[in-house]
Design a protein around this motif. Structure first.
Motif, PDB file in Angstrom:
ATOM      1  N   LYS A  63     -21.535  12.151  51.926  1.00 56.44           N
ATOM      2  CA  LYS A  63     -20.769  11.279  52.988  1.00 56.44           C
ATOM      3  C   LYS A  63     -20.315   9.872  52.391  1.00 56.44           C
ATOM      4  O   LYS A  63     -19.249   9.573  53.086  1.00 56.44           O
ATOM      5  CB  LYS A  63     -21.944  10.873  53.954  1.00 56.44           C
ATOM      6  N   ASP A  64     -20.618   9.548  51.216  1.00 61.13           N
ATOM      7  CA  ASP A  64     -19.897   8.440  50.759  1.00 61.13           C
ATOM      8  C   ASP A  64     -18.790   8.528  49.616  1.00 61.13           C
ATOM      9  O   ASP A  64     -18.445   7.658  48.974  1.00 61.13           O
ATOM     10  CB  ASP A  64     -21.029   7.528  50.197  1.00 61.13           C
ATOM     11  N   THR A  65     -18.852   9.770  49.283  1.00 56.49           N
ATOM     12  CA  THR A  65     -17.534  10.109  48.521  1.00 56.49           C
ATOM     13  C   THR A  65     -16.218   9.863  49.080  1.00 56.49           C
ATOM     14  O   THR A  65     -15.975   9.922  50.501  1.00 56.49           O
ATOM     15  CB  THR A  65     -17.586  11.662  48.210  1.00 56.49           C
ATOM     16  N   VAL A  66     -15.034   9.336  48.399  1.00 62.13           N
ATOM     17  CA  VAL A  66     -13.845   9.127  48.808  1.00 62.13           C
ATOM     18  C   VAL A  66     -12.883  10.005  48.576  1.00 62.13           C
ATOM     19  O   VAL A  66     -12.906  10.685  47.136  1.00 62.13           O
ATOM     20  CB  VAL A  66     -13.497   7.674  48.368  1.00 62.13           C
ATOM     21  N   VAL A  67     -12.210  10.575  49.456  1.00 59.60           N
ATOM     22  CA  VAL A  67     -11.162  11.839  49.068  1.00 59.60           C
ATOM     23  C   VAL A  67      -9.676  10.987  49.116  1.00 59.60           C
ATOM     24  O   VAL A  67      -9.603  10.094  50.099  1.00 59.60           O
ATOM     25  CB  VAL A  67     -11.216  12.845  50.076  1.00 59.60           C
ATOM     26  N   THR A  68      -8.878  11.294  48.359  1.00 58.16           N
ATOM     27  CA  THR A  68      -7.613  10.669  48.403  1.00 58.16           C
ATOM     28  C   THR A  68      -6.590  12.029  47.940  1.00 58.16           C
ATOM     29  O   THR A  68      -7.034  13.077  47.435  1.00 58.16           O
ATOM     30  CB  THR A  68      -7.355   9.381  47.446  1.00 58.16           C
ATOM     31  N   ASP A  69      -5.279  11.578  47.892  1.00 58.33           N
ATOM     32  CA  ASP A  69      -4.403  12.390  47.305  1.00 58.33           C
ATOM     33  C   ASP A  69      -3.089  11.760  46.679  1.00 58.33           C
ATOM     34  O   ASP A  69      -3.286  10.511  46.503  1.00 58.33           O
ATOM     35  CB  ASP A  69      -3.625  13.225  48.624  1.00 58.33           C
ATOM     36  N   VAL A  70      -2.095  12.609  46.225  1.00 60.63           N
ATOM     37  CA  VAL A  70      -0.885  12.056  45.582  1.00 60.63           C
ATOM     38  C   VAL A  70       0.231  12.587  46.241  1.00 60.63           C
ATOM     39  O   VAL A  70       1.319  12.518  45.376  1.00 60.63           O
ATOM     40  CB  VAL A  70      -0.980  12.196  43.880  1.00 60.63           C
ATOM     41  N   GLY A  71       0.135  13.365  47.452  1.00 62.40           N
ATOM     42  CA  GLY A  71       1.266  13.830  48.064  1.00 62.40           C
ATOM     43  C   GLY A  71       2.468  12.785  48.444  1.00 62.40           C
ATOM     44  O   GLY A  71       2.244  11.772  48.677  1.00 62.40           O
ATOM     45  N   SER A  72       3.781  13.592  48.355  1.00 61.67           N
ATOM     46  CA  SER A  72       4.980  12.691  48.955  1.00 61.67           C
ATOM     47  C   SER A  72       5.208  12.513  50.349  1.00 61.67           C
ATOM     48  O   SER A  72       5.977  12.076  50.860  1.00 61.67           O
ATOM     49  CB  SER A  72       6.059  13.637  48.235  1.00 61.67           C
ATOM     50  N   VAL A  73       4.252  13.449  51.064  1.00 58.53           N
ATOM     51  CA  VAL A  73       4.566  13.364  52.642  1.00 58.53           C
ATOM     52  C   VAL A  73       3.198  12.872  53.452  1.00 58.53           C
ATOM     53  O   VAL A  73       2.021  13.221  52.891  1.00 58.53           O
ATOM     54  CB  VAL A  73       4.881  14.727  53.334  1.00 58.53           C
ATOM     55  N   LYS A  74       3.258  12.013  54.175  1.00 59.29           N
ATOM     56  CA  LYS A  74       2.059  11.392  54.773  1.00 59.29           C
ATOM     57  C   LYS A  74       2.083  11.551  56.226  1.00 59.29           C
ATOM     58  O   LYS A  74       1.865  12.807  56.677  1.00 59.29           O
ATOM     59  CB  LYS A  74       1.768  10.061  54.522  1.00 59.29           C
ATOM     60  N   GLY A  75       2.509  10.659  57.101  1.00 59.54           N
ATOM     61  CA  GLY A  75       2.650  11.026  58.632  1.00 59.54           C
ATOM     62  C   GLY A  75       1.382  11.371  59.308  1.00 59.54           C
ATOM     63  O   GLY A  75       0.354  11.017  58.994  1.00 59.54           O
ATOM     64  N   SER A  76       1.790  12.477  60.221  1.00 67.54           N
ATOM     65  CA  SER A  76       0.560  12.917  60.979  1.00 67.54           C
ATOM     66  C   SER A  76      -0.465  13.961  59.812  1.00 67.54           C
ATOM     67  O   SER A  76      -1.626  13.914  60.452  1.00 67.54           O
ATOM     68  CB  SER A  76       1.062  13.800  62.126  1.00 67.54           C
ATOM     69  N   LEU A  77       0.093  14.422  58.808  1.00 66.37           N
ATOM     70  CA  LEU A  77      -0.823  15.106  57.878  1.00 66.37           C
ATOM     71  C   LEU A  77      -2.092  14.118  57.605  1.00 66.37           C
ATOM     72  O   LEU A  77      -3.069  14.670  57.403  1.00 66.37           O
ATOM     73  CB  LEU A  77       0.000  15.398  56.644  1.00 66.37           C
ATOM     74  N   VAL A  78      -1.759  12.832  57.473  1.00 63.31           N
ATOM     75  CA  VAL A  78      -2.811  12.029  56.974  1.00 63.31           C
ATOM     76  C   VAL A  78      -4.094  12.096  58.081  1.00 63.31           C
ATOM     77  O   VAL A  78      -5.293  12.254  57.872  1.00 63.31           O
ATOM     78  CB  VAL A  78      -2.449  10.608  56.680  1.00 63.31           C
ATOM     79  N   GLU A  79      -3.608  11.884  59.361  1.00 70.72           N
ATOM     80  CA  GLU A  79      -4.677  11.789  60.486  1.00 70.72           C
ATOM     81  C   GLU A  79      -5.241  13.189  60.633  1.00 70.72           C
ATOM     82  O   GLU A  79      -6.593  13.271  60.970  1.00 70.72           O
ATOM     83  CB  GLU A  79      -3.710  11.628  61.763  1.00 70.72           C
ATOM     84  N   LYS A  80      -4.510  14.237  60.393  1.00 65.05           N
ATOM     85  CA  LYS A  80      -4.971  15.537  60.496  1.00 65.05           C
ATOM     86  C   LYS A  80      -6.277  15.714  59.428  1.00 65.05           C
ATOM     87  O   LYS A  80      -7.412  16.303  59.727  1.00 65.05           O
ATOM     88  CB  LYS A  80      -4.008  16.625  60.302  1.00 65.05           C
ATOM     89  N   ILE A  81      -5.906  15.270  58.363  1.00 63.00           N
ATOM     90  CA  ILE A  81      -6.862  15.479  57.061  1.00 63.00           C
ATOM     91  C   ILE A  81      -8.093  14.456  57.211  1.00 63.00           C
ATOM     92  O   ILE A  81      -9.160  14.955  57.324  1.00 63.00           O
ATOM     93  CB  ILE A  81      -6.130  14.997  55.716  1.00 63.00           C
ATOM     94  N   GLN A  82      -7.933  13.249  57.879  1.00 65.07           N
ATOM     95  CA  GLN A  82      -8.895  12.198  58.169  1.00 65.07           C
ATOM     96  C   GLN A  82      -9.881  12.955  59.215  1.00 65.07           C
ATOM     97  O   GLN A  82     -11.125  12.778  58.986  1.00 65.07           O
ATOM     98  CB  GLN A  82      -8.384  10.898  58.742  1.00 65.07           C
ATOM     99  N   ASN A  83      -9.245  13.771  60.210  1.00 65.46           N
ATOM    100  CA  ASN A  83     -10.043  14.305  61.259  1.00 65.46           C
ATOM    101  C   ASN A  83     -10.813  15.548  60.698  1.00 65.46           C
ATOM    102  O   ASN A  83     -11.993  15.451  61.134  1.00 65.46           O
ATOM    103  CB  ASN A  83      -9.087  14.668  62.529  1.00 65.46           C
ATOM    104  N   ILE A  84     -10.464  16.172  59.825  1.00 64.77           N
ATOM    105  CA  ILE A  84     -11.009  17.365  59.296  1.00 64.77           C
ATOM    106  C   ILE A  84     -12.264  16.792  58.414  1.00 64.77           C
ATOM    107  O   ILE A  84     -13.400  17.434  58.500  1.00 64.77           O
ATOM    108  CB  ILE A  84     -10.285  18.156  58.317  1.00 64.77           C
ATOM    109  N   LEU A  85     -11.987  15.833  57.887  1.00 64.53           N
ATOM    110  CA  LEU A  85     -13.006  15.391  56.666  1.00 64.53           C
ATOM    111  C   LEU A  85     -14.019  14.331  57.203  1.00 64.53           C
ATOM    112  O   LEU A  85     -15.135  14.183  56.586  1.00 64.53           O
ATOM    113  CB  LEU A  85     -12.453  14.562  55.532  1.00 64.53           C
ATOM    114  N   SER A  86     -13.700  13.625  58.331  1.00 63.73           N
ATOM    115  CA  SER A  86     -14.497  12.708  58.967  1.00 63.73           C
ATOM    116  C   SER A  86     -15.948  13.374  59.145  1.00 63.73           C
ATOM    117  O   SER A  86     -16.395  14.338  59.555  1.00 63.73           O
ATOM    118  CB  SER A  86     -14.148  12.334  60.331  1.00 63.73           C
ATOM    119  N   PRO A  87     -17.042  12.419  58.851  1.00 61.18           N
ATOM    120  CA  PRO A  87     -17.195  11.031  58.289  1.00 61.18           C
ATOM    121  C   PRO A  87     -16.683  10.742  56.935  1.00 61.18           C
ATOM    122  O   PRO A  87     -16.765   9.489  56.613  1.00 61.18           O
ATOM    123  CB  PRO A  87     -18.547  10.872  58.830  1.00 61.18           C
ATOM    124  N   VAL A  88     -16.412  11.621  56.091  1.00 63.10           N
ATOM    125  CA  VAL A  88     -16.051  11.199  54.742  1.00 63.10           C
ATOM    126  C   VAL A  88     -14.690  10.668  54.881  1.00 63.10           C
ATOM    127  O   VAL A  88     -13.788  10.986  55.712  1.00 63.10           O
ATOM    128  CB  VAL A  88     -15.949  12.468  54.002  1.00 63.10           C
TER     129      VAL A  88
END
Lengths: 289, 289
Positions: free
Chosen positions: B95-120
């Motif tokens: 639960k306390d691991t942080v996930v990040t990326d290095v992608g060139s596109v953010k926008g709504s994709l970030v929210e999508k991934i945040q929703n999938i991974l939450s609470p991580v």
């Protein structure tokens, strides 16, 4: 064969900018033994050319030039000025002096200059070399080494062979092309890319205005490489675009079609066509290295 | 402050390509002391990553990864794959691991991934660095040194500060931006220039076909610089164009307007407007150096 620079004993360079200056300093460093005369309307440039020892003598008045000594005249001013210069220098020229240029546009301009100067011989030439910098102070020794030089002639004769030798001795790789093909080819590989670079920076200026975000704060390395040529001289490029108008407009139209095609594939999320067009471009580009 | 890379003890890099590989080799050469684990679907890339000693261990099966040890997961695969990967790794994450990326596109994709991974916690990040090359064998030590890194966050908290420290210790200059602004900015300064480069090469292919002249035999230096980025990966760029479709299409349309404007000025031989637009572009471009 020994370096004799086509046997042209003394040379006059009209226009002491980056290209004219680079010819002068490259001749000196390649062992050219004749005299190099320079001409420019600007007394400042004339002074600089002499100070830099790029030329032996330089003038701002055509009357002061020792015309009888000169075997080769090189026009290194913007193409737009060629016609006027040809008319002005004609009365001074020896009949066996050869006149040439280093301009980026040929086509019907070459015939026009040939008609003005006749019976003095005019041979169109275009060295594929340069930088986005300007001025004799940025002249580069060896600028033409290993670079292509296009002679825009229909057939070879003694004068064209001498000019070929002149450029070969400066390290250039000489190719022959007819003037109209030349203008289409360089509209495509040089004038169009410059137009694209100018338009790209313009689009980013407009997009910055539209959104209030200064996009120029985020220049990636690709963008910098890509738009380096947008720093080229506005006057030089305005003239080139106008002188080669028909070809430039045609290649811009063809490019806009490619841009619209790519936009359509993106809009439709047409992955197959996107991969195809991107892969074809990639292969072509890699084949240049 | 000492280099502690944000206190992330062990790291997992998912996707062992150019960027993932460059993070790994840059960490090692910057004195990172934790373990670097790698994951890739390709056993060949996994083998290469281990051989090159870019990573300590690498896997092709998610089950084999020592998940309990991992403090930071970096997604370094094409953006298109993020959603699927997020779903697959979620069951394994602490639960306390942080996930990040290095992608060139953010926008709504970030929210999508945040929703999938939450609470991580998922934090979008985009290093403005790269080359047109691909593959871990082209990984560059110090690729991120002096380069911008955009954290696409709304507000700072402990995790974002740790990730900021991680990238600062790799030499990057961290900036914060909201994900939608990010996508517009990079559509303009990166995705559009790539689209333009691909379209320019495509136009030259078409013009070569149309005339029977192989224009690629005459690449000037400007053209080469200009289209270097057209050699970038077709798969990566297809994905970026589609993921950031709305912004990319908008910037392409804006660019076509600039191109049409320039064409019109050339057609009309409108010297004043040509000088104006070319000078503005030149000044903007020079201000970047």
């Amino acid at each position: 064969m020994d370096k004799d620079f086509g046997g042209f004993k003394n040379i006059l360079i009209i226009g002491l900018g980056l290209i004219g200056g680079s010819i002068a300093v490259s001749l000196k460093s390649s062992g050219y033994r004749g005299k190099i005369y320079g001409f420019d309307l600007s007394s400042e440039r004339v002074k600089k050319a002499v100070e830099l020892q790029a030329v032996d003598e330089a003038y701002t008045q055509l009357e002061d030039i020792p015309w009888d000594e000169i075997d080769l005249v090189i026009l290194a001013t913007p193409v737009k000025t060629f016609e006027e210069i040809a008319k002005k220098i004609k009365p001074f020229l020896r009949k066996d002096t050869v006149v040439t240029d280093v301009g980026s546009v040929k086509g019907s301009l070459v015939e026009k200059i040939q008609n003005i100067l006749s019976p003095v011989k005019f041979i169109g030439a275009h060295p594929i070399a340069g930088t986005e910098k300007e001025g004799i102070e940025n002249a580069v020794v060896g600028l033409f080494k290993g670079k292509k030089l296009i002679l825009t002639i229909d057939r070879e004769d003694e004068s064209t062979k001498r000019l070929e030798k002149f450029w070969t001795d400066l390290g250039a790789k000489v190719e022959v092309m007819d003037p109209h093909t030349h203008d289409f080819v360089f509209a495509s590989v040089s004038h169009l890319p410059h137009a694209v670079a100018f338009a790209l920076v313009d689009a980013l200026i407009e997009l910055s205005k539209e959104t209030g975000i200064d996009l120029f704060l985020y220049p990636g390395a690709g963008f910098k490489d890509f738009t380096r040529i947008a720093a080229s001289s506005p006057t030089v490029w305005k003239d080139i675009f106008i002188e080669n108008k028909d070809n430039v407009v045609h290649t811009i139209e063809r490019f806009i079609q490619s841009m619209e095609k790519l936009k359509e594939y993106i809009q439709k999320e047409d992955e197959d066509n996107l991969i195809r067009i991107l892969s074809e471009s990639r292969e072509k580009r890699l084949s240049l290295d």
